[in-house]
Design a protein around this motif. Structure first.
Motif, PDB file in Angstrom:
ATOM      1  N   LEU A   1      -2.865  23.448  -2.883  1.00 38.95           N
ATOM      2  CA  LEU A   1      -1.100  23.547  -2.529  1.00 38.95           C
ATOM      3  C   LEU A   1      -0.316  22.557  -3.290  1.00 38.95           C
ATOM      4  N   GLY A   2      -1.223  21.375  -3.708  1.00 40.20           N
ATOM      5  CA  GLY A   2      -0.829  20.568  -4.525  1.00 40.20           C
ATOM      6  C   GLY A   2      -1.422  19.093  -4.358  1.00 40.20           C
ATOM      7  N   VAL A   3      -1.169  18.212  -5.281  1.00 36.93           N
ATOM      8  CA  VAL A   3      -1.629  16.857  -5.237  1.00 36.93           C
ATOM      9  C   VAL A   3      -0.853  15.636  -5.129  1.00 36.93           C
ATOM     10  N   VAL A   4      -1.694  15.033  -4.262  1.00 32.34           N
ATOM     11  CA  VAL A   4      -1.038  13.950  -4.183  1.00 32.34           C
ATOM     12  C   VAL A   4      -1.621  12.635  -4.120  1.00 32.34           C
ATOM     13  N   SER A   5      -0.916  11.584  -5.384  1.00 33.49           N
ATOM     14  CA  SER A   5      -1.546  10.523  -6.085  1.00 33.49           C
ATOM     15  C   SER A   5      -0.940   9.039  -6.217  1.00 33.49           C
ATOM     16  N   GLN A   6      -1.591   7.859  -6.060  1.00 36.38           N
ATOM     17  CA  GLN A   6      -1.087   6.626  -5.959  1.00 36.38           C
ATOM     18  C   GLN A   6       0.653   6.463  -7.389  1.00 36.38           C
ATOM     19  N   GLY A   7       0.881   7.382  -8.298  1.00 35.85           N
ATOM     20  CA  GLY A   7       2.163   7.793  -8.634  1.00 35.85           C
ATOM     21  C   GLY A   7       2.735   8.494  -7.452  1.00 35.85           C
ATOM     22  N   ASP A   8       2.438   9.289  -6.855  1.00 33.48           N
ATOM     23  CA  ASP A   8       3.434  10.086  -5.805  1.00 33.48           C
ATOM     24  C   ASP A   8       3.802   8.851  -5.073  1.00 33.48           C
ATOM     25  N   LEU A   9       3.106   8.530  -4.722  1.00 27.13           N
ATOM     26  CA  LEU A   9       3.077   6.946  -3.917  1.00 27.13           C
ATOM     27  C   LEU A   9       3.717   6.340  -4.100  1.00 27.13           C
ATOM     28  N   LEU A  10       3.831   5.821  -4.938  1.00 31.69           N
ATOM     29  CA  LEU A  10       4.896   4.253  -5.302  1.00 31.69           C
ATOM     30  C   LEU A  10       6.038   5.215  -5.544  1.00 31.69           C
ATOM     31  N   GLU A  11       6.042   6.717  -6.467  1.00 25.15           N
ATOM     32  CA  GLU A  11       7.479   6.676  -6.715  1.00 25.15           C
ATOM     33  C   GLU A  11       8.314   7.329  -5.760  1.00 25.15           C
ATOM     34  N   ARG A  12       8.013   7.808  -4.170  1.00 21.63           N
ATOM     35  CA  ARG A  12       8.091   7.036  -2.871  1.00 21.63           C
ATOM     36  C   ARG A  12       8.693   5.446  -2.676  1.00 21.63           C
ATOM     37  N   GLU A  13       7.928   4.358  -2.935  1.00 21.80           N
ATOM     38  CA  GLU A  13       9.322   3.688  -2.511  1.00 21.80           C
ATOM     39  C   GLU A  13       9.319   2.594  -3.689  1.00 21.80           C
ATOM     40  N   ALA A  14       9.212   2.901  -4.441  1.00 25.61           N
ATOM     41  CA  ALA A  14       9.651   2.054  -6.254  1.00 25.61           C
ATOM     42  C   ALA A  14       9.886   3.107  -7.145  1.00 25.61           C
ATOM     43  N   PRO A  15      10.954   4.755  -7.203  1.00 23.77           N
ATOM     44  CA  PRO A  15      11.203   5.175  -8.206  1.00 23.77           C
ATOM     45  C   PRO A  15      11.183   4.614  -9.554  1.00 23.77           C
ATOM     46  N   HIS A  16       9.666   4.883 -10.379  1.00 29.46           N
ATOM     47  CA  HIS A  16       9.769   3.896 -12.089  1.00 29.46           C
ATOM     48  C   HIS A  16      10.845   5.289 -13.649  1.00 29.46           C
ATOM     49  N   GLY A  17      11.413   6.105 -12.879  1.00 26.68           N
ATOM     50  CA  GLY A  17      11.715   7.228 -13.999  1.00 26.68           C
ATOM     51  C   GLY A  17      10.669   7.902 -14.239  1.00 26.68           C
ATOM     52  N   LEU A  18       9.616   8.640 -13.853  1.00 27.68           N
ATOM     53  CA  LEU A  18       8.956   9.838 -14.160  1.00 27.68           C
ATOM     54  C   LEU A  18       9.839  11.529 -13.873  1.00 27.68           C
ATOM     55  N   LEU A  19      10.297  10.462 -12.338  1.00 21.85           N
ATOM     56  CA  LEU A  19      11.423  11.244 -11.923  1.00 21.85           C
ATOM     57  C   LEU A  19      12.527  11.291 -12.060  1.00 21.85           C
ATOM     58  N   LYS A  20      13.088  11.840 -12.363  1.00 21.09           N
ATOM     59  CA  LYS A  20      14.971  11.512 -12.930  1.00 21.09           C
ATOM     60  C   LYS A  20      16.020  11.311 -11.723  1.00 21.09           C
ATOM     61  N   PRO A  21      16.563  10.195 -12.083  1.00 24.67           N
ATOM     62  CA  PRO A  21      16.877   9.799 -10.586  1.00 24.67           C
ATOM     63  C   PRO A  21      18.276  11.071 -10.183  1.00 24.67           C
ATOM     64  N   GLY A  22      18.339  10.888  -8.353  1.00 21.62           N
ATOM     65  CA  GLY A  22      19.242  11.445  -8.000  1.00 21.62           C
ATOM     66  C   GLY A  22      18.671  12.999  -8.252  1.00 21.62           C
TER      67      GLY A  22
ATOM     68  N   PRO B   1       3.992  22.619  -8.057  1.00 20.10           N
ATOM     69  CA  PRO B   1       2.285  23.593  -7.897  1.00 20.10           C
ATOM     70  C   PRO B   1       1.713  22.732  -8.753  1.00 20.10           C
ATOM     71  N   ALA B   2       0.403  22.779  -7.810  1.00 14.54           N
ATOM     72  CA  ALA B   2      -0.807  22.281  -8.500  1.00 14.54           C
ATOM     73  C   ALA B   2      -1.269  22.507  -9.956  1.00 14.54           C
ATOM     74  N   ILE B   3      -1.847  21.776 -10.363  1.00  9.99           N
ATOM     75  CA  ILE B   3      -2.615  22.169 -12.224  1.00  9.99           C
ATOM     76  C   ILE B   3      -4.084  22.653 -11.602  1.00  9.99           C
ATOM     77  N   THR B   4      -4.398  23.515 -11.481  1.00 10.12           N
ATOM     78  CA  THR B   4      -5.903  23.804 -11.633  1.00 10.12           C
ATOM     79  C   THR B   4      -6.224  23.880 -12.612  1.00 10.12           C
ATOM     80  N   VAL B   5      -8.150  24.131 -12.641  1.00  8.13           N
ATOM     81  CA  VAL B   5      -8.653  25.362 -13.235  1.00  8.13           C
ATOM     82  C   VAL B   5      -9.786  25.396 -13.229  1.00  8.13           C
ATOM     83  N   HIS B   6     -10.357  25.862 -13.383  1.00  5.92           N
ATOM     84  CA  HIS B   6     -11.538  27.124 -12.173  1.00  5.92           C
ATOM     85  C   HIS B   6     -13.051  26.594 -12.960  1.00  5.92           C
ATOM     86  N   ALA B   7     -13.478  26.312 -12.042  1.00  3.94           N
ATOM     87  CA  ALA B   7     -14.961  26.284 -12.271  1.00  3.94           C
ATOM     88  C   ALA B   7     -15.824  27.123 -13.466  1.00  3.94           C
TER      89      ALA B   7
END
Length: 140
Positions: free
Chosen positions: A39-60, A80-86
């Motif tokens: 369905l998607g991927v959750v990463s350290q970047g996502d965790l950081l974005e939740r706690e301290a938005p750092h500019g990867l996403l447009k504010p608001g 959506p998840a970006i995936t590759v096939h085996a």
């Protein structure tokens, strides 16, 4: 490719996912449904974005607001998840990693089910070191 993959579901609480880097020594995890469809991927970047938005996403932006208030993975994950096939060539994975600034990609079968994760270091191990040496030294 790593075939033993730690995954999380969309209903996993934020607090549980926040423990993944320290307890499992991983920097992210694919988010899968009950059928192992990615369905998607959750990463350290996502965790950081939740706690301290750092500019990867447009504010608001809708996505920034969704992540800022995330209580569960469904609102925190990159989708959506970006995936590759085996059976994709390593260059396909390398281009996707570079294009999207990702550190890992879920690897799926023909039905979209998770079969592994490929990382940048996996791709480097798969490449011929002699070819990399020649390429680097002929372009200089």
């Amino acid at each position: 490719m790593t075939t033993e993959v730690t995954t999380v579901g969309p209903d996993t609480p934020f607090k549980a996912v926040a423990l993944l880097p320290a307890t499992w020594n991983i920097s992210g995890a694919p988010v899968v449904d009950e059928d192992d469809l990615v369905l998607g991927v959750v990463s350290q970047g996502d965790l950081l974005e939740r706690e301290a938005p750092h500019g990867l996403l447009k504010p608001g932006s809708r996505q920034a607001k969704r992540k800022a208030g995330a209580a569960f993975v469904a609102d925190l994950m990159t989708t959506p998840a970006i995936t590759v096939h085996a059976d994709d060539d390593v260059t396909v994975a390398a281009k996707l990693l570079e294009e999207h600034h990702f550190h890992r990609l879920p690897v799926v079968d023909d039905e979209g089910k998770l079969v592994g994760v490929v990382s940048r270091s996996d791709l480097l191990r798969a490449m011929d070191p002699a070819a990399l040496y020649v390429s680097v030294h002929t372009e200089s």
